[in-house]
Design a protein around this motif. Structure first.
Motif, mmCIF file in Angstrom:
data_model
loop_
_atom_site.group_PDB
_atom_site.id
_atom_site.type_symbol
_atom_site.label_atom_id
_atom_site.label_comp_id
_atom_site.label_asym_id
_atom_site.label_seq_id
_atom_site.Cartn_x
_atom_site.Cartn_y
_atom_site.Cartn_z
ATOM 1 N N UNK A 72 1.303 14.849 -13.583
ATOM 2 C CA UNK A 72 0.156 15.379 -14.322
ATOM 3 C C UNK A 72 0.023 16.874 -14.102
ATOM 4 N N UNK A 73 0.223 17.339 -12.886
ATOM 5 C CA UNK A 73 0.168 18.771 -12.591
ATOM 6 C C UNK A 73 1.227 19.546 -13.346
ATOM 7 N N UNK A 120 0.982 9.358 -5.929
ATOM 8 C CA UNK A 120 1.436 10.724 -5.651
ATOM 9 C C UNK A 120 2.369 11.210 -6.755
ATOM 10 N N UNK A 121 3.286 10.364 -7.175
ATOM 11 C CA UNK A 121 4.209 10.716 -8.246
ATOM 12 C C UNK A 121 3.454 11.026 -9.538
ATOM 13 N N UNK A 164 0.821 -1.226 0.000
ATOM 14 C CA UNK A 164 0.000 0.000 0.000
ATOM 15 C C UNK A 164 0.850 1.268 0.000
ATOM 16 N N UNK A 165 1.973 1.251 0.706
ATOM 17 C CA UNK A 165 2.850 2.416 0.728
ATOM 18 C C UNK A 165 3.426 2.702 -0.658
ATOM 19 N N UNK A 166 3.813 1.638 -1.347
ATOM 20 C CA UNK A 166 4.338 1.812 -2.697
ATOM 21 C C UNK A 166 3.266 2.328 -3.655
ATOM 22 N N UNK A 167 2.047 1.849 -3.490
ATOM 23 C CA UNK A 167 0.955 2.309 -4.342
ATOM 24 C C UNK A 167 0.663 3.794 -4.099
ATOM 25 N N UNK A 168 0.637 4.200 -2.842
ATOM 26 C CA UNK A 168 0.402 5.612 -2.513
ATOM 27 C C UNK A 168 1.524 6.476 -3.098
ATOM 28 N N UNK A 169 2.765 6.018 -2.987
ATOM 29 C CA UNK A 169 3.899 6.769 -3.537
ATOM 30 C C UNK A 169 3.779 6.890 -5.060
ATOM 31 N N UNK A 170 3.384 5.811 -5.724
ATOM 32 C CA UNK A 170 3.237 5.833 -7.179
ATOM 33 C C UNK A 170 2.123 6.781 -7.605
#
Length: 115
Positions: free
Chosen positions: A33-34, A27-28, A19-25
């Motif tokens: 996109x921004x 966020x990246x 889950x931590x890796x998914x959240x980091x991905x």
């Protein structure tokens, strides 16, 4: 037996870190996109500024003087500016010197990020 314990610890760490890796991905990706959207807005702004400069130079080439106002170029040379999205600052010093032209997005000029 020692090997089984390390396997269990390894499995637990993979499950806990996923889950931590998914959240980091995510966020990246959202950050990237921004940056793309920001780059697109800057490119649009530059295109508007370049279009205005080309129309002003066209007026100079045709009439021998730079136009006194931007509205003159809009009226007689067909220049169309989206005044709802951009503020254009047109500063002319003399009729034989290229005026300073600055295009600013309205949301940046107002200081808000509402679209």
């Amino acid at each position: 037996m020692n090997h089984k314990i390390w396997n269990k610890i390894g499995n637990f760490m993979r499950i806990a870190c996923m889950p931590l890796l998914m959240v980091a991905a995510i966020t990246f990706l959202l950050g990237a996109l921004g940056n793309v959207e920001s780059g697109e807005e800057e490119e649009k702004q530059k295109q508007v500024e370049d279009t205005i400069k080309k129309a002003v130079v066209n007026c100079y080439a045709t009439e021998g003087v730079y136009p006194a106002t931007l509205s003159y170029v809009e009226k007689y040379y067909g220049l169309q500016i989206d005044h709802g999205h951009y503020d254009v600052f047109y500063d002319i010093f003399a009729d034989n010197i290229m005026p300073e032209i600055t295009v600013v997005p309205k949301k940046a000029a107002k200081g808000d990020d509402v679209e």
